[in-house]
Write an enzyme that holds these catalytic residues in place. Structure first.
Site, PDB file in Angstrom:
ATOM      1  N   ARG A 230     -30.306  69.543  91.670  1.00  0.00           N
ATOM      2  CA  ARG A 230     -31.566  69.943  92.303  1.00  0.00           C
ATOM      3  C   ARG A 230     -31.947  69.014  93.461  1.00  0.00           C
ATOM      4  O   ARG A 230     -32.576  69.458  94.422  1.00  0.00           O
ATOM      5  CB  ARG A 230     -32.680  70.005  91.263  1.00  0.00           C
TER       6      ARG A 230
ATOM      7  N   LYS B  43     -29.966  86.264  72.491  1.00  0.00           N
ATOM      8  CA  LYS B  43     -30.702  87.419  71.938  1.00  0.00           C
ATOM      9  C   LYS B  43     -30.956  88.501  72.978  1.00  0.00           C
ATOM     10  O   LYS B  43     -31.285  88.204  74.121  1.00  0.00           O
ATOM     11  CB  LYS B  43     -32.054  86.954  71.402  1.00  0.00           C
TER      12      LYS B  43
ATOM     13  N   GLY C   3     -29.516  79.011  84.017  1.00  0.00           N
ATOM     14  CA  GLY C   3     -29.423  78.757  82.575  1.00  0.00           C
ATOM     15  C   GLY C   3     -28.036  78.322  82.132  1.00  0.00           C
ATOM     16  O   GLY C   3     -27.331  77.621  82.854  1.00  0.00           O
TER      17      GLY C   3
ATOM     18  N   GLY D  36     -35.988  79.690  84.381  1.00  0.00           N
ATOM     19  CA  GLY D  36     -37.024  80.711  84.195  1.00  0.00           C
ATOM     20  C   GLY D  36     -37.291  81.496  85.464  1.00  0.00           C
ATOM     21  O   GLY D  36     -37.485  82.718  85.430  1.00  0.00           O
TER      22      GLY D  36
HETATM   23  N1  ATP Z   1     -22.445  85.089  69.275  1.00  0.00           N
HETATM   24  C1  ATP Z   1     -23.382  84.165  69.386  1.00  0.00           C
HETATM   25  N2  ATP Z   1     -24.076  83.787  68.308  1.00  0.00           N
HETATM   26  C2  ATP Z   1     -25.032  82.843  68.405  1.00  0.00           C
HETATM   27  N3  ATP Z   1     -25.383  82.238  69.561  1.00  0.00           N
HETATM   28  C3  ATP Z   1     -24.710  82.591  70.658  1.00  0.00           C
HETATM   29  C4  ATP Z   1     -23.688  83.568  70.625  1.00  0.00           C
HETATM   30  N4  ATP Z   1     -23.202  83.709  71.866  1.00  0.00           N
HETATM   31  C5  ATP Z   1     -23.884  82.859  72.643  1.00  0.00           C
HETATM   32  N5  ATP Z   1     -24.781  82.174  71.930  1.00  0.00           N
HETATM   33  C6  ATP Z   1     -25.673  81.100  72.392  1.00  0.00           C
HETATM   34  O1  ATP Z   1     -26.567  81.593  73.351  1.00  0.00           O
HETATM   35  C7  ATP Z   1     -27.102  80.459  74.015  1.00  0.00           C
HETATM   36  C8  ATP Z   1     -27.540  80.851  75.392  1.00  0.00           C
HETATM   37  O2  ATP Z   1     -28.452  81.891  75.266  1.00  0.00           O
HETATM   38  P1  ATP Z   1     -29.685  82.078  76.219  1.00  0.00           P
HETATM   39  O3  ATP Z   1     -30.368  83.321  75.814  1.00  0.00           O
HETATM   40  O4  ATP Z   1     -30.451  80.808  76.269  1.00  0.00           O
HETATM   41  O5  ATP Z   1     -28.921  82.385  77.570  1.00  0.00           O
HETATM   42  P2  ATP Z   1     -29.167  81.825  78.985  1.00  0.00           P
HETATM   43  O6  ATP Z   1     -28.698  82.798  79.955  1.00  0.00           O
HETATM   44  O7  ATP Z   1     -28.612  80.482  79.091  1.00  0.00           O
HETATM   45  O8  ATP Z   1     -30.729  81.785  79.081  1.00  0.00           O
HETATM   46  P3  ATP Z   1     -31.610  80.913  80.031  1.00  0.00           P
HETATM   47  O9  ATP Z   1     -31.225  81.285  81.423  1.00  0.00           O
HETATM   48  O10 ATP Z   1     -32.990  81.323  79.648  1.00  0.00           O
HETATM   49  O11 ATP Z   1     -31.298  79.473  79.678  1.00  0.00           O
HETATM   50  C9  ATP Z   1     -25.996  79.422  74.041  1.00  0.00           C
HETATM   51  O12 ATP Z   1     -26.499  78.226  73.516  1.00  0.00           O
HETATM   52  C10 ATP Z   1     -24.919  80.020  73.154  1.00  0.00           C
HETATM   53  O13 ATP Z   1     -24.381  79.109  72.218  1.00  0.00           O
HETATM   54  O1  3PG Z   2     -36.734  73.296  84.929  1.00  0.00           O
HETATM   55  C1  3PG Z   2     -37.387  74.294  85.287  1.00  0.00           C
HETATM   56  O2  3PG Z   2     -37.138  75.445  84.855  1.00  0.00           O
HETATM   57  C2  3PG Z   2     -38.427  74.119  86.338  1.00  0.00           C
HETATM   58  O3  3PG Z   2     -38.446  72.833  86.862  1.00  0.00           O
HETATM   59  C3  3PG Z   2     -39.794  74.518  85.830  1.00  0.00           C
HETATM   60  O4  3PG Z   2     -40.179  73.664  84.780  1.00  0.00           O
HETATM   61  P1  3PG Z   2     -41.279  74.141  83.734  1.00  0.00           P
HETATM   62  O5  3PG Z   2     -40.636  75.203  82.880  1.00  0.00           O
HETATM   63  O6  3PG Z   2     -41.664  72.920  82.973  1.00  0.00           O
HETATM   64  O7  3PG Z   2     -42.426  74.719  84.515  1.00  0.00           O
END
Ligand code: ATP
Ligand code: 3PG
Length: 483
Positions: free
Chosen positions: A118, A279, A435, A458
């Site tokens: 970042r 999920k 993410g 987010g």
């Molecule tokens: N089959 C599975 N069973 C349980 N957990 C799983 C499975 N497949 C993936 N995961 C878990 O899902 C998590 C990521 O999910 P999440 O919904 O946070 O996705 P993300 O795209 O990273 O979301 P964000 O962008 O909000 O961080 C990982 O930690 C991974 O271990």
């Molecule tokens: O890490 C993030 O997603 C941003 O810096 C925003 O942080 P926050 O979820 O604490 O607002």
């Protein structure tokens, strides 16, 4: 597990059709006025660094995006935002510029930065301002402090910022008040003052106008480059725009919007979305939004078991959201109705417990025994996904295919990362939507190969769901130009 993709939505950009060339904005030629896309094979952060030296290059359309521009002919995109690149040297020289960046980087127990992505991403805008003789007042939050909390001070960022900018960055002990005013007054043209964590004041997150006014009082204009915080209507992201004109987007914010909105709104087709993660409930908005845009939707991660169960399959002890079975059925129906090719994994890697050293085996998706849980997509699915991806011109990915944190169950996620890197090298636009998929791409060492890696978690998810980001909405509109 499976893979996932990120959808996009365009409520941010109100598109109207016009046949009058006189009424066309620059956005009619460049897809969106806040910028043009760079070459699809260029790396996100590398291209940003490049554009710092020559900010105009961020507007240059690559050959791959010019076909997209062509298909946009006749479109007027309104509600586009003014950019720091729209300001002239005279607009910036000697001016005190309040720059909101998202320098919310991870620190270890010894206050060492463990990932400076970042900070590096914020550099092009800051350098551009420095090179144009502005006085840069840099603001950010770090973590979620409750009041003044030394471990959330921005002080540990100063050495890295100074190194990347090639100057000594001055650090203020506060973000408002007489000491800050003094430091601003002493700032030379081309100098950078880093304010202390803006969240040390509760008024920041409450977006209190009086606090925003105090922040704004030390500057002449506002540049918002904090994409990762653009989904927050806080004093330093949204509030200050009421007191500072112009209020414009920085290069990072532009680029994120280019890819997460622009590239997806009129993609080179076929356009595939890969959506994974744990999920389905957390990705409903993203999937629904993507179904409106993509040609192929690949699903992976923990969410696939809810889809299997909705189809009457046994899923053993895999992650299932019982209250989302109808939703899974309706998403499958929607894909059919929209003519989207929805691919669910046909085989899975199952485990006898949720642990890195679990016993594992590969089984067809229809044959998960009781007591076993699916933790990754299987080799047949990887092959099918790769074949489907081979046909595409644009791919967006959000969420891992499996529990990639455990080596035994990382193959599906890693294969998607490698496949996207291969596609990128062939000119396919590849976008990683934030993410855990970003962590996966970095783990595999292919981050620099992707067209764009979002710095927002987010914020990118909300954008892909089609939500409007307050930090973007509050910025000045770009001036339409006749073309
Ligand atoms: N089959 C599975 N069973 C349980 N957990 C799983 C499975 N497949 C993936 N995961 C878990 O899902 C998590 C990521 O999910 P999440 O919904 O946070 O996705 P993300 O795209 O990273 O979301 P964000 O962008 O909000 O961080 C990982 O930690 C991974 O271990
Ligand atoms: O890490 C993030 O997603 C941003 O810096 C925003 O942080 P926050 O979820 O604490 O607002």
């Amino acid at each position: 597990m499976a893979s996932a993709t990120a959808p996009t939505s365009l409520s941010l950009l109100k598109i109207t059709v016009s046949s009058s060339s006189a009424s066309r904005s620059r956005a009619a030629v460049l897809p969106f006025s806040y910028s043009g896309l760079r070459s699809s094979s260029s790396s996100g952060l590398r291209s940003l660094a490049f554009s710092a030296a020559d900010p105009l290059t961020i507007r240059a359309l690559s050959s791959s995006s010019s076909s997209r521009a062509k298909s946009n002919r006749g479109l007027v995109v309104s509600a586009v935002k003014k950019s720091v690149g729209d300001l002239s040297a005279a607009d910036l020289k000697g001016k005190k510029v309040f720059v909101r960046a998202d320098l919310n980087v991870p620190l270890d127990d010894n206050q060492n930065i463990t990932d400076d992505t970042r900070i590096r991403a914020a550099i092009p805008t800051i350098k551009h301002l420095m090179q144009n003789g502005a006085k840069v007042i840099l603001s950010s939050h770090l973590g979620r402090p409750k009041g003044v909390t030394p471990k959330f001070s921005l002080a540990p960022l100063v050495p890295r910022l100074s190194e990347l900018l090639g100057i000594e960055v001055v650090k203020a002990e506060d973000c408002i008040g007489p000491e800050v005013e003094k430091a601003v007054a002493a700032l030379p043209e081309g100098g950078v003052l880093l304010l202390e964590n803006v969240r040390f004041y509760k008024e920041e997150e409450k977006n209190e106008p009086e606090f925003a006014k105090k922040l704004a009082s030390i500057a002449d204009l506002f540049v918002n480059d904090a994409f990762g915080t653009a989904h927050r209507a806080h004093a330093s992201t949204e509030g200050v725009t009421k007191f500072l004109k112009p209020s414009v987007a920085g290069f990072l914010l532009q680029k994120e919007l280019d890819y997460l909105v622009g590239a997806i709104s009129s993609p080179k087709r076929p356009f595939a979305a890969i959506v994974g993660g744990s999920k389905v409930s957390s990705k409903i908005g993203v999937i629904e939004s993507l179904l409106e845009k993509c040609d192929i939707l690949l699903l992976g991660g923990g969410m696939i078991f809810t889809f299997y169960k909705a189809q009457g399959l046994s899923v053993g002890s895999s992650l299932v959201e019982e209250d989302k079975l109808d939703l899974a059925t309706s998403l499958m129906a929607k894909a059919k109705e929209k003519g989207v090719s929805l691919l669910l994994p046909t085989d899975v890697v199952i485990a006898d417990k949720f642990a890195p050293d679990a016993n594992s085996q590969i089984v067809p998706a229809s044959a998960i025994p009781d007591g076993w849980m699916g933790l990754d997509i299987g080799p047949d699915s990887i092959k099918t996904f790769n074949e489907a991806l081979e046909t595409t011109q644009t791919v967006i990915w959000n969420g891992p295919m499996g529990v990639f944190e455990f080596e035994k169950f990382a193959a599906g996620t890693e294969s998607v990362a490698k496949k996207l890197a291969d596609l990128s090298a062939k000119g396919v636009t590849t976008i990683i939507g934030g993410g855990d998929s970003v962590a996966a791409v970095e783990k595999v060492g292919v981050a620099s190969a992707m067209s764009h890696i979002s710095t927002g978690g987010g914020a990118s998810l909300e954008l892909l769901e089609g939500k409007e980001l307050p930090g973007v909405l509050a910025l000045d509109e770009a001036t339409p130009v006749a073309v």
